[in-house]
Design a protein around this motif. Structure first.
Motif, PDB file in Angstrom:
ATOM      1  N   TYR A 183       0.816  -1.211   0.000  1.00 25.13           N
ATOM      2  CA  TYR A 183       0.000   0.000   0.000  1.00 25.13           C
ATOM      3  C   TYR A 183       0.854   1.267   0.000  1.00 25.13           C
ATOM      4  CZ  TYR A 183      -3.341   3.595   0.714  1.00 25.13           C
ATOM      5  OH  TYR A 183      -4.078   4.736   0.519  1.00 25.13           O
ATOM      6  N   ALA A 184       2.043   1.206   0.531  1.00 26.24           N
ATOM      7  CA  ALA A 184       2.907   2.386   0.552  1.00 26.24           C
ATOM      8  C   ALA A 184       3.137   2.928  -0.855  1.00 26.24           C
ATOM      9  CB  ALA A 184       4.239   2.056   1.215  1.00 26.24           C
ATOM     10  N   HIS A 185       3.190   2.052  -1.842  1.00 22.24           N
ATOM     11  CA  HIS A 185       3.396   2.499  -3.216  1.00 22.24           C
ATOM     12  C   HIS A 185       2.139   3.167  -3.771  1.00 22.24           C
ATOM     13  CE1 HIS A 185       6.522  -0.884  -3.073  1.00 22.24           C
ATOM     14  NE2 HIS A 185       7.157   0.272  -2.985  1.00 22.24           N
ATOM     15  N   LEU A 186       0.965   2.624  -3.451  1.00 24.97           N
ATOM     16  CA  LEU A 186      -0.277   3.260  -3.880  1.00 24.97           C
ATOM     17  C   LEU A 186      -0.439   4.619  -3.202  1.00 24.97           C
ATOM     18  CD1 LEU A 186      -2.703   0.193  -3.784  1.00 24.97           C
ATOM     19  CD2 LEU A 186      -1.352   1.054  -5.704  1.00 24.97           C
ATOM     20  N   GLY A 187      -0.104   4.684  -1.918  1.00 28.00           N
ATOM     21  CA  GLY A 187      -0.188   5.947  -1.204  1.00 28.00           C
ATOM     22  C   GLY A 187       0.732   6.997  -1.788  1.00 28.00           C
ATOM     23  N   GLU A 188       1.902   6.592  -2.243  1.00 27.08           N
ATOM     24  CA  GLU A 188       2.845   7.539  -2.828  1.00 27.08           C
ATOM     25  C   GLU A 188       2.346   8.058  -4.177  1.00 27.08           C
ATOM     26  OE1 GLU A 188       6.450   9.833  -3.298  1.00 27.08           O
ATOM     27  OE2 GLU A 188       5.101   9.220  -1.685  1.00 27.08           O
ATOM     28  N   ILE A 189       1.706   7.193  -4.968  1.00 24.83           N
ATOM     29  CA  ILE A 189       1.095   7.660  -6.216  1.00 24.83           C
ATOM     30  C   ILE A 189       0.082   8.752  -5.918  1.00 24.83           C
ATOM     31  CG2 ILE A 189      -0.558   7.002  -8.021  1.00 24.83           C
ATOM     32  CD1 ILE A 189       0.930   4.342  -8.250  1.00 24.83           C
ATOM     33  N   ALA A 190      -0.785   8.495  -4.947  1.00 24.95           N
ATOM     34  CA  ALA A 190      -1.801   9.492  -4.592  1.00 24.95           C
ATOM     35  C   ALA A 190      -1.160  10.781  -4.092  1.00 24.95           C
ATOM     36  CB  ALA A 190      -2.744   8.916  -3.537  1.00 24.95           C
ATOM     37  N   ARG A 191      -0.143  10.647  -3.251  1.00 27.43           N
ATOM     38  CA  ARG A 191       0.511  11.840  -2.701  1.00 27.43           C
ATOM     39  C   ARG A 191       1.107  12.694  -3.820  1.00 27.43           C
ATOM     40  NH1 ARG A 191       4.920  14.229  -1.788  1.00 27.43           N
ATOM     41  NH2 ARG A 191       6.138  12.636  -2.881  1.00 27.43           N
ATOM     42  N   ILE A 192       1.777  12.062  -4.775  1.00 33.01           N
ATOM     43  CA  ILE A 192       2.374  12.797  -5.890  1.00 33.01           C
ATOM     44  C   ILE A 192       1.300  13.529  -6.685  1.00 33.01           C
ATOM     45  CG2 ILE A 192       3.520  12.521  -8.131  1.00 33.01           C
ATOM     46  CD1 ILE A 192       5.114  10.204  -6.837  1.00 33.01           C
ATOM     47  N   ASN A 193       0.186  12.853  -6.953  1.00 34.38           N
ATOM     48  CA  ASN A 193      -0.837  13.472  -7.783  1.00 34.38           C
ATOM     49  C   ASN A 193      -1.541  14.627  -7.074  1.00 34.38           C
ATOM     50  OD1 ASN A 193      -0.173  11.819  -9.887  1.00 34.38           O
ATOM     51  ND2 ASN A 193      -1.799  10.336  -9.511  1.00 34.38           N
ATOM     52  N   TYR A 194      -1.778  14.493  -5.771  1.00 34.90           N
ATOM     53  CA  TYR A 194      -2.327  15.632  -5.026  1.00 34.90           C
ATOM     54  C   TYR A 194      -1.324  16.787  -4.994  1.00 34.90           C
ATOM     55  CZ  TYR A 194      -6.459  13.155  -3.278  1.00 34.90           C
ATOM     56  OH  TYR A 194      -7.667  12.504  -3.172  1.00 34.90           O
ATOM     57  N   GLU A 195      -0.061  16.470  -4.832  1.00 36.75           N
ATOM     58  CA  GLU A 195       0.973  17.510  -4.814  1.00 36.75           C
ATOM     59  C   GLU A 195       1.035  18.227  -6.156  1.00 36.75           C
ATOM     60  OE1 GLU A 195       5.694  17.185  -4.824  1.00 36.75           O
ATOM     61  OE2 GLU A 195       4.848  16.658  -2.871  1.00 36.75           O
ATOM     62  N   ASN A 196       0.971  17.462  -7.249  1.00 31.70           N
ATOM     63  CA  ASN A 196       0.950  18.075  -8.575  1.00 31.70           C
ATOM     64  C   ASN A 196      -0.300  18.936  -8.745  1.00 31.70           C
ATOM     65  OD1 ASN A 196       3.335  16.770  -9.156  1.00 31.70           O
ATOM     66  ND2 ASN A 196       2.396  15.176 -10.418  1.00 31.70           N
ATOM     67  N   GLY A 197      -1.425  18.450  -8.237  1.00 27.56           N
ATOM     68  CA  GLY A 197      -2.670  19.195  -8.345  1.00 27.56           C
ATOM     69  C   GLY A 197      -2.635  20.531  -7.633  1.00 27.56           C
ATOM     70  N   ARG A 198      -1.853  20.624  -6.571  1.00 25.35           N
ATOM     71  CA  ARG A 198      -1.750  21.890  -5.838  1.00 25.35           C
ATOM     72  C   ARG A 198      -1.145  22.990  -6.702  1.00 25.35           C
ATOM     73  NH1 ARG A 198      -2.747  21.884  -0.523  1.00 25.35           N
ATOM     74  NH2 ARG A 198      -1.506  23.749  -0.179  1.00 25.35           N
ATOM     75  N   ARG A 199      -0.352  22.624  -7.707  1.00 15.00           N
ATOM     76  CA  ARG A 199       0.268  23.610  -8.594  1.00 15.00           C
ATOM     77  C   ARG A 199      -0.639  24.013  -9.756  1.00 15.00           C
ATOM     78  NH1 ARG A 199       4.669  20.243  -7.386  1.00 15.00           N
ATOM     79  NH2 ARG A 199       4.315  18.980  -9.249  1.00 15.00           N
TER      80      ARG A 199
END
Length: 426
Positions: A183-199
């Motif tokens: 799950y850590a890998h799935l969580g990291e995908i989500a984290r990256i995409n939310y971070e990208n979305g903030r920009r």
């Protein structure tokens, strides 16, 4: 026609070198149009008129229009969206229109149909508009409407939220074939995409806040929705529309010359892939049982697209916009693109390959998780983001020096699959 012949026909032939992207626009995906007292027609109108303004085109120049939409009838009781398009400006009366439905890939089907008309020489300038209006009903009702992309009455009938249950099953299938998905890998995908979305100034989640626990198996910060899918793994229920204008080479040259531009200031669709897999996820997984891939039709679609575009290796791309209706969907796309060997998607996550500053950024826009997912608009929005990247117009989401971008858009449980390569025109 034999199976071998059909496979060969899919990979041989010309690319889409004669189809250019002049630009377009998207609405702000954070808006709730029902709360503003506005309907689907207002959303379509804004995407169209902003697209015309962004490109400097006039409505009278549009020769044909293609509309991508999944569930207009279910969410707002509205079909016949081509007629609404023709009502958005007096000069659009009489313009031929078509509506395309393929669940989350509806927008890409509209793009492919517009491309085909241009390549056939029927028209030189096409408007492609994708739209979905979904935030006017309770969440449970929205989930039920979106379930129309599964085989009604035959799949996930006991799930409250059908699509999280479906992609939880995909996690199980990956784990069975390659070893347990962490799950850590799935969580990291989500984290990256939310971070990208903030920009992204048009992102639905740009002002959302998270804690480090939001991307872990913390049951309060990131509760389970269905099976192995947690809240922050999920793409958004979004209101939104997007428009792109596609042109023949002749029309693109005239457009550029009139504005004092070079053809290289535009973008070109270099290649495409399109396949349809059997409706049931169980049948899809059965097809993959004796292959290297869990979802072989996805990998074949990408390979066919790369073949048409002359892309020999995925790292010839500078970025990818991929379908991440759930984090697991992106996880499955990583090895399907060839970023890693089959079953080794986790390596690209751990090594930072897909991060915004990585070797091959994935979803610099924020994707469906970070930017939002107005179903019928997503394929069109991806095409617009591909155009923005390769022409240096992506703003805070820009991947430095991007000249070639891959797109992957899917509908249902990878039932309809579309892939594109967008490059800077030359």
């Amino acid at each position: 026609m034999t199976s071998a012949t059909r496979e060969r026909d899919h990979t041989e032939g010309t690319g889409a070198g004669g189809v250019y992207i002049l630009g377009g626009a998207q609405t702000d995906f954070a808006r709730n149009w029902a709360r503003e007292g506005l309907g689907i027609d207002a959303m379509m109108a804004e995407a169209l008129h902003q697209g015309l303004e962004a490109t400097g085109l006039e409505a009278s120049e549009i020769e044909t229009a293609h509309i991508g939409n999944f569930t207009g009838e279910l969410f707002c009781g509205q079909g016949q969206l081509g007629g609404i398009f023709a009502s958005l400006h007096p000069d659009l009366s009489g313009v031929p229109t078509s509506r395309h439905e393929a669940a989350c890939a509806s927008g890409s089907m509209a793009v492919l149909s517009a491309m085909a008309e241009i390549e056939a020489g029927r028209y030189d300038l096409a408007c492609v508009l994708g739209v979905e209006y979904m935030r006017n009903v309770p969440g449970q009702t929205a989930a039920e409407h979106l379930g129309a992309a599964a085989w009604h009455g035959r799949e996930w009938t006991d799930a409250r939220y059908l699509w999280p249950a479906a992609f939880s099953d995909l996690i199980d299938a990956y784990s069975e074939k390659y070893g347990e998905v962490d799950y850590a890998h799935l969580g990291e995908i989500a984290r990256i995409n939310y971070e990208n979305g903030r920009r992204n100034p048009l992102s639905q989640t740009r002002n959302w806040s998270f804690t480090p626990e939001s991307f872990t198996e913390h049951d309060e910060a990131n509760p389970v929705i269905e099976g192995r899918v947690r809240r922050n793994d999920c793409g958004q229920v979004t209101d939104g529309a997007a428009t792109v204008f596609l042109a023949s080479a002749k029309r693109a040259r005239a457009y550029a010359e009139k504005r004092g531009l070079k053809l290289s200031d535009l973008a070109r669709i270099e290649g495409w892939g399109h396949r349809t897999a059997p409706m049931l996820l169980s049948d899809k997984l059965r097809e993959g049982r004796n292959t290297r891939y869990v979802l072989p039709q996805v990998q074949k679609t990408i390979a066919e697209c790369f073949g048409r575009a002359g892309v020999g290796d995925v790292f010839a791309l500078d970025a990818i916009e991929t379908h991440d209706c759930f984090a697991m969907t992106e996880y499955a796309a990583i090895d399907s693109f060839g970023i890693t060997a089959p079953g080794e998607s986790w390596k690209a996550i751990e090594e930072g390959v897909i991060a915004a500053d990585g070797r091959l950024p994935v979803n610099p826009s924020g994707g469906l998780i970070g930017l939002g997912h107005p179903v019928g608009a997503t394929g069109v929005r991806m095409m617009l983001d591909g155009y923005r990247q390769v022409t240096g117009r992506a703003g805070a989401c820009q991947v430095e020096g991007a000249r070639r971008v891959g797109l992957l858009n899917i509908g249902g449980s990878t039932t309809t699959i579309a892939a594109f390569v967008v490059g800077a025109a030359i």
